[in-house]
Each structure stands twice: as structure tokens, then as C-alpha cells.
Design a protein around this motif. Structure first.
Motif, PDB file in Angstrom:
ATOM      1  N   GLU A 152       1.160 -58.066  20.339  1.00 35.58           N
ATOM      2  CA  GLU A 152       0.389 -56.852  20.578  1.00 35.58           C
ATOM      3  C   GLU A 152       0.054 -56.200  19.242  1.00 35.58           C
ATOM      4  O   GLU A 152       0.857 -56.187  18.312  1.00 35.58           O
ATOM      5  N   ASP A 153      -1.142 -55.651  19.140  1.00 35.04           N
ATOM      6  CA  ASP A 153      -1.574 -54.970  17.924  1.00 35.04           C
ATOM      7  C   ASP A 153      -0.983 -53.558  17.911  1.00 35.04           C
ATOM      8  O   ASP A 153      -1.202 -52.784  18.842  1.00 35.04           O
TER       9      ASP A 153
ATOM     10  N   CYS B 294      -3.676 -61.048   9.795  1.00 37.87           N
ATOM     11  CA  CYS B 294      -4.162 -60.341  10.975  1.00 37.87           C
ATOM     12  C   CYS B 294      -5.443 -59.618  10.567  1.00 37.87           C
ATOM     13  O   CYS B 294      -5.856 -59.706   9.410  1.00 37.87           O
TER      14      CYS B 294
ATOM     15  N   ARG C 224       1.036 -55.896  11.997  1.00 33.89           N
ATOM     16  CA  ARG C 224       1.788 -57.119  12.299  1.00 33.89           C
ATOM     17  C   ARG C 224       2.065 -57.965  11.060  1.00 33.89           C
ATOM     18  O   ARG C 224       3.211 -58.368  10.816  1.00 33.89           O
TER      19      ARG C 224
ATOM     20  N   THR D 225      -1.201 -66.811  11.864  1.00 35.18           N
ATOM     21  CA  THR D 225      -2.252 -65.884  12.262  1.00 35.18           C
ATOM     22  C   THR D 225      -1.759 -65.011  13.404  1.00 35.18           C
ATOM     23  O   THR D 225      -0.930 -65.426  14.211  1.00 35.18           O
ATOM     24  N   MET D 226      -2.287 -63.798  13.424  1.00 38.47           N
ATOM     25  CA  MET D 226      -1.877 -62.808  14.419  1.00 38.47           C
ATOM     26  C   MET D 226      -3.115 -62.059  14.902  1.00 38.47           C
ATOM     27  O   MET D 226      -3.296 -60.890  14.607  1.00 38.47           O
ATOM     28  N   GLY D 227      -3.978 -62.774  15.586  1.00 35.48           N
ATOM     29  CA  GLY D 227      -5.133 -62.116  16.167  1.00 35.48           C
ATOM     30  C   GLY D 227      -6.334 -61.988  15.263  1.00 35.48           C
ATOM     31  O   GLY D 227      -7.167 -61.123  15.478  1.00 35.48           O
TER      32      GLY D 227
ATOM     33  N   ASP E  37      -0.009 -69.551  15.507  1.00 31.76           N
ATOM     34  CA  ASP E  37      -0.746 -68.386  15.979  1.00 31.76           C
ATOM     35  C   ASP E  37       0.195 -67.590  16.855  1.00 31.76           C
ATOM     36  O   ASP E  37       0.549 -68.022  17.944  1.00 31.76           O
ATOM     37  N   TRP E  38       0.632 -66.450  16.333  1.00 33.86           N
ATOM     38  CA  TRP E  38       1.575 -65.612  17.054  1.00 33.86           C
ATOM     39  C   TRP E  38       0.806 -64.595  17.876  1.00 33.86           C
ATOM     40  O   TRP E  38       0.111 -63.745  17.322  1.00 33.86           O
ATOM     41  N   LYS E  39       0.922 -64.693  19.177  1.00 34.10           N
ATOM     42  CA  LYS E  39       0.294 -63.735  20.087  1.00 34.10           C
ATOM     43  C   LYS E  39       1.196 -62.504  20.147  1.00 34.10           C
ATOM     44  O   LYS E  39       2.244 -62.530  20.776  1.00 34.10           O
TER      45      LYS E  39
END
Length: 135
Positions: free
Chosen positions: A103-104, A11, A17, A82-84, A99-101
Motif C-alpha cells: 500500500e502507498d 517507487c 515505501r 519495485t514498489m508500484g 515487485d513488492w505489492k
């Protein structure tokens, strides 16, 4: 994939995350999986709300520090989650990407971080089931 797959969580700040995901995988998989995490622009410390949220479920991530994403680390990982991190994440042919969407959690309190922690656990259980099926 080798007998012991390596999973890299990426991230932006490597402070929330990705640290929670790495903590969950270490907790759930033990030493069966090599766990790595990094960030495209790492923070100085792990998010205190992420630390507290993980502590609530018995996982200590206080010894973790945000790390810069290095080409070699990504290249030698079997799975990259990946996380953003957007375009900062390198792409390597033949790697498994997710790719995990999510919230940050940056700047959020514990009440907002708990659902992110729980969503990561759910996704981690699915990933671990898949890894066990391909190892």
C-alpha cells in the motif's frame, strides 16, 4: 553478484515505501549491502509519516531525499525491488527483480503507515537472508 551486492528500491515518489525499505536494509545489513533508492516521479521531501514510523523503531531517515530514477543506477544494481512504479521502471536482462505489492503511504497517517513499515521489514529480512546465501 559481487561480495557487496547493490539493491535499488524504486517507487513513484521515492518518499515512502522505497525510503522505508532502504532504511530497513541499511539498519539490518550495515555496510554489507550497497543501498540505493529512487523514484520515477520523486517528491520534494520524504513522507513525514514514513519518517515518524521509522523513528519509532529507531531508524532515522530524515537525512534522505527523494531522487530521480536514473538509467545508470538501475543498470549497475544487482537487485531491483519495485514498489508500484509500473512501466516507469527499466528492465535490464540478468538483473534480479522483485515487485513488492505494498500500500502507498502517501497521504496516510501514522496508524496506516505502521503496518506498511512492518510488512517492509518482514520482506527485507527475507531478501537479506537470500542475499547472504548468494554472496
Amino acid at each position: 553478484m559481487s561480495d557487496k551486492p547493490s539493491v535499488l528500491f524504486v517507487c513513484v515518489h521515492n518518499a515512502g515505501r522505497s525510503q522505508m525499505a532502504a532504511g530497513w536494509l541499511r539498519h539490518l545489513a550495515g555496510d554489507a549491502v550497497e543501498v540505493r533508492s529512487a523514484g520515477s516521479a520523486p517528491a520534494e521531501t520524504v513522507n513525514p509519516a514514513a519518517v515518524q514510523a521509522m523513528r519509532e523503531v529507531g531508524i532515522d531517515i530524515t537525512d534522505q531525499t527523494p531522487k530521480l530514477l536514473e538509467y545508470e543506477t538501475a543498470e549497475s544494481s544487482d537487485v531491483i525491488v519495485t514498489m508500484g512504479c509500473g512501466d516507469a521502471c527499466p528492465i535490464f536482462p540478468g538483473k534480479r527483480y522483485e515487485d513488492w505489492k505494498l500500500e502507498d503511504p502517501a497521504g496516510k497517517g501514522i496508524e496506516a503507515v505502521r503496518p506498511i513499515r512492518d510488512e517492509i521489514r518482514s520482506r527485507m529480512e527475507q531478501l537479506l537472508t537470500e542475499l547472504r546465501g548468494t554472496a
